[in-house]
Write a protein that holds these residues in place. Structure first.
Motif, PDB file in Angstrom:
ATOM      1  N   GLN A 199       0.446  -1.061   0.235  1.00  0.00           N
ATOM      2  CA  GLN A 199      -0.086   0.237  -0.423  1.00  0.00           C
ATOM      3  C   GLN A 199       0.952   1.422   0.175  1.00  0.00           C
ATOM      4  O   GLN A 199       1.522   0.864   0.397  1.00  0.00           O
ATOM      5  CB  GLN A 199      -0.776  -0.176   1.095  1.00  0.00           C
ATOM      6  N   LEU A 207      -1.561  -1.633 -11.000  1.00  0.00           N
ATOM      7  CA  LEU A 207      -2.627  -0.494 -10.656  1.00  0.00           C
ATOM      8  C   LEU A 207      -1.580  -1.103  -9.250  1.00  0.00           C
ATOM      9  O   LEU A 207      -0.661  -0.617  -8.391  1.00  0.00           O
ATOM     10  CB  LEU A 207      -3.828  -1.390 -10.243  1.00  0.00           C
ATOM     11  N   LEU A 265       0.890   1.516  -7.296  1.00  0.00           N
ATOM     12  CA  LEU A 265       0.776   2.055  -6.279  1.00  0.00           C
ATOM     13  C   LEU A 265       2.073   1.802  -5.055  1.00  0.00           C
ATOM     14  O   LEU A 265       1.432   2.381  -3.544  1.00  0.00           O
ATOM     15  CB  LEU A 265      -0.784   1.486  -5.754  1.00  0.00           C
ATOM     16  N   ALA A 277      -6.259   4.023  -4.477  1.00  0.00           N
ATOM     17  CA  ALA A 277      -6.279   3.446  -5.631  1.00  0.00           C
ATOM     18  C   ALA A 277      -7.374   4.631  -6.399  1.00  0.00           C
ATOM     19  O   ALA A 277      -7.182   4.786  -7.666  1.00  0.00           O
ATOM     20  CB  ALA A 277      -6.231   1.873  -6.232  1.00  0.00           C
ATOM     21  N   ASP A 331      -5.656   7.682  -7.256  1.00  0.00           N
ATOM     22  CA  ASP A 331      -4.467   7.144  -8.584  1.00  0.00           C
ATOM     23  C   ASP A 331      -5.215   7.801  -9.682  1.00  0.00           C
ATOM     24  O   ASP A 331      -4.774   7.613 -10.708  1.00  0.00           O
ATOM     25  CB  ASP A 331      -3.395   5.890  -8.227  1.00  0.00           C
ATOM     26  N   LEU A 385      -6.597  -5.195  -4.873  1.00  0.00           N
ATOM     27  CA  LEU A 385      -6.628  -4.024  -6.084  1.00  0.00           C
ATOM     28  C   LEU A 385      -6.320  -4.892  -7.497  1.00  0.00           C
ATOM     29  O   LEU A 385      -6.879  -3.962  -8.470  1.00  0.00           O
ATOM     30  CB  LEU A 385      -4.910  -3.870  -5.889  1.00  0.00           C
ATOM     31  N   GLU A 417      -8.837  -3.170  -9.988  1.00  0.00           N
ATOM     32  CA  GLU A 417      -8.481  -2.659 -11.216  1.00  0.00           C
ATOM     33  C   GLU A 417      -9.375  -3.120 -12.752  1.00  0.00           C
ATOM     34  O   GLU A 417     -10.015  -2.673 -13.709  1.00  0.00           O
ATOM     35  CB  GLU A 417      -7.328  -3.158 -12.024  1.00  0.00           C
TER      36      GLU A 417
END
Length: 441
Positions: free
Chosen positions: A7, A24, A28, A185, A188, A215, A219
């Motif tokens: 994270q 992703l 991240l 997320a 971003d 994640l 995505e």
């Protein structure tokens, strides 16, 4: 498998034009330890990692925890914090030749004044000889070892390796921590997840404490073209829940069977059914559960309810006749019966006490009065002499001693005042009183 995510803080730079898009989870990835979500037990101000870093005394470490909680990411960040060269290998793909190359390269760096943090993913996959090969390089400072394992190090790693490394436990991410990760997320990606509130909670549930899995799910959801936010029903149709972590021969297996057993022992049928369902859902063989439940009947209930064992055997037999899934209900029925039955481990304790006494007393012979004497020579040796036939005695009880002559009488079985053992308690006390009376006369 390496932790691809963990994270993160700010978003990393976007890929150059023409380069492959970065997942992703990779974008991240945290750049500093204070950006890691979760694991405050080891990373917090008073946590062991922070304490070691502040004191400049970082030693070899084994990270133990489920997938997707940041083992690889934290190892990378430790290398950055200590200015060590980060080298990563996987025990699944590396053998003796690869290890030798890694150690040789680390020696060359050391001669040049550069240290090496060697991260070994799935370290439990190495055999004893391979694990032992790390020891001299850890001791002379050639490498600082950081291992990662999803299995219990106590069972999977050599004692010599464990004595030179500190085991740090990483926890699965909480619901709140997963929500923090989802929000990062969204920042971003520059937009919110197209989910209704309940569907958002369902998405977090699907990740099952695994940040990398979350994640990947985010995505997928963000790639859909939607006219309106999805509800829980449509989300469930498009995505599948992450398969629960479970290895039939691993630590998760033993954790769940322990939870099931202790729920029965604690007379909690609801919790017992929950853990039973968890194990079935993970693919556990119902026959294994039937066997373990039968063991519970003799270990934790015993003679407090003599029918319990029969109920378990009947449930087991019913499963063998019906198969899955109908037969599993018979095992569940036996499980609930056990949870609500009176509990006693008096017989279990008596059995263990008898086995212990048997080992300690070796080969002491039975007293001669209870030995058979089928031959004249044996009768001349005193075999069977003085035996009192209990059926001919008052109350059909002679009160004779049946322990070896050189051994004090033991009191092994001490029934509890619950269930059927209440009656057995009365019988034990009754015969103890008669024995005293017969021996006093």
């Amino acid at each position: 498998m390496a932790d691809l995510f963990d994270q993160p803080g700010g978003a990393a730079a976007e890929p150059r034009e023409g380069s492959a898009p970065r997942p992703l989870a990779d974008r991240l990835r945290p750049r500093h330890l204070d950006e890691v979500i979760g694991q405050q037990g080891i990373l917090g101000p008073d946590g062991p990692l922070r304490t070691m870093l502040d004191a400049g005394t970082l030693g070899s470490i084994v990270f133990w925890g489920p997938p997707g909680v940041g083992k690889t990411t934290i190892a990378r960040l430790l290398a950055d914090e200590t200015e060590l060269e980060f080298v990563q290998i996987s025990a699944i793909f590396s053998g003796v030749a690869e290890l030798r190359k890694v150690f040789d390269a680390a020696k060359q760096r050391r001669r040049a004044g550069q240290g090496t943090l060697l991260f070994v993913d799935e370290i439990h996959r190495f055999n004893k000889a391979q694990q032992d090969s790390f020891l001299p390089h850890m001791e002379d400072g050639t490498i600082l070892l950081v291992g990662a394992t999803t299995e219990n190090p106590s069972f999977e790693l050599n004692a010599a390796l464990l004595s030179r490394a500190q085991v740090l436990v990483l926890e699965r991410l909480s619901h709140e921590e997963l929500e923090d990760l989802a929000q990062r997320a969204e920042r971003d990606l520059g937009r919110d997840l197209p989910l209704e509130p309940q569907a958002r909670q369902a998405l977090l549930d699907m990740a099952d404490g695994d940040g990398r899995a979350l994640l990947n799910l985010v995505e997928q959801v963000m790639s859909w073209r939607l006219d309106a936010p999805l509800d829980t029903t449509f989300l469930s149709q498009r995505l599948t829940r992450r398969v629960a972590q479970y290895d039939k021969s691993g630590d998760a297996h033993y954790n769940l069977i322990s939870a099931l057993h202790k729920s029965v022992r604690g007379s909690d049928p609801d919790a017992a059914l929950y853990w039973f369902g968890r194990m079935l859902d993970a693919g556990e063989d119902p026959r294994y559960l039937a066997r373990r439940i039968t063991r519970m009947a003799v270990e934790d209930i015993g003679l407090a309810d003599p029918q319990a064992q029969g109920v378990c055997l009947q449930g087991w037999e019913t499963y063998e006749r019906l198969g899955s899934p109908e037969g599993e209900l018979a095992i569940a029925q036996a499980l609930v019966y056990l949870a609500l039955a009176p509990k006693s481990n008096a017989l279990y304790k008596a059995y263990k006490g008898a086995r212990k006494a048997a080992k300690q007393t070796g080969s002491l012979t039975p007293p001669k009065h209870i030995l058979n004497a089928p031959t004249k020579l044996m009768r001349e040796q005193g075999y069977g002499a003085g035996y009192d036939y209990d059926h001919d005695a008052e109350d059909a009880f002679s009160g004779q001693d049946y322990f070896p002559e050189d051994m004090e009488r033991l009191a092994l079985y001490d029934p509890v005042d619950r269930g059927f053992e209440r009656d057995l308690r009365k019988r034990v006390d009754y015969f103890a009183r008669l024995r005293r009376e017969r021996n006093d006369t």
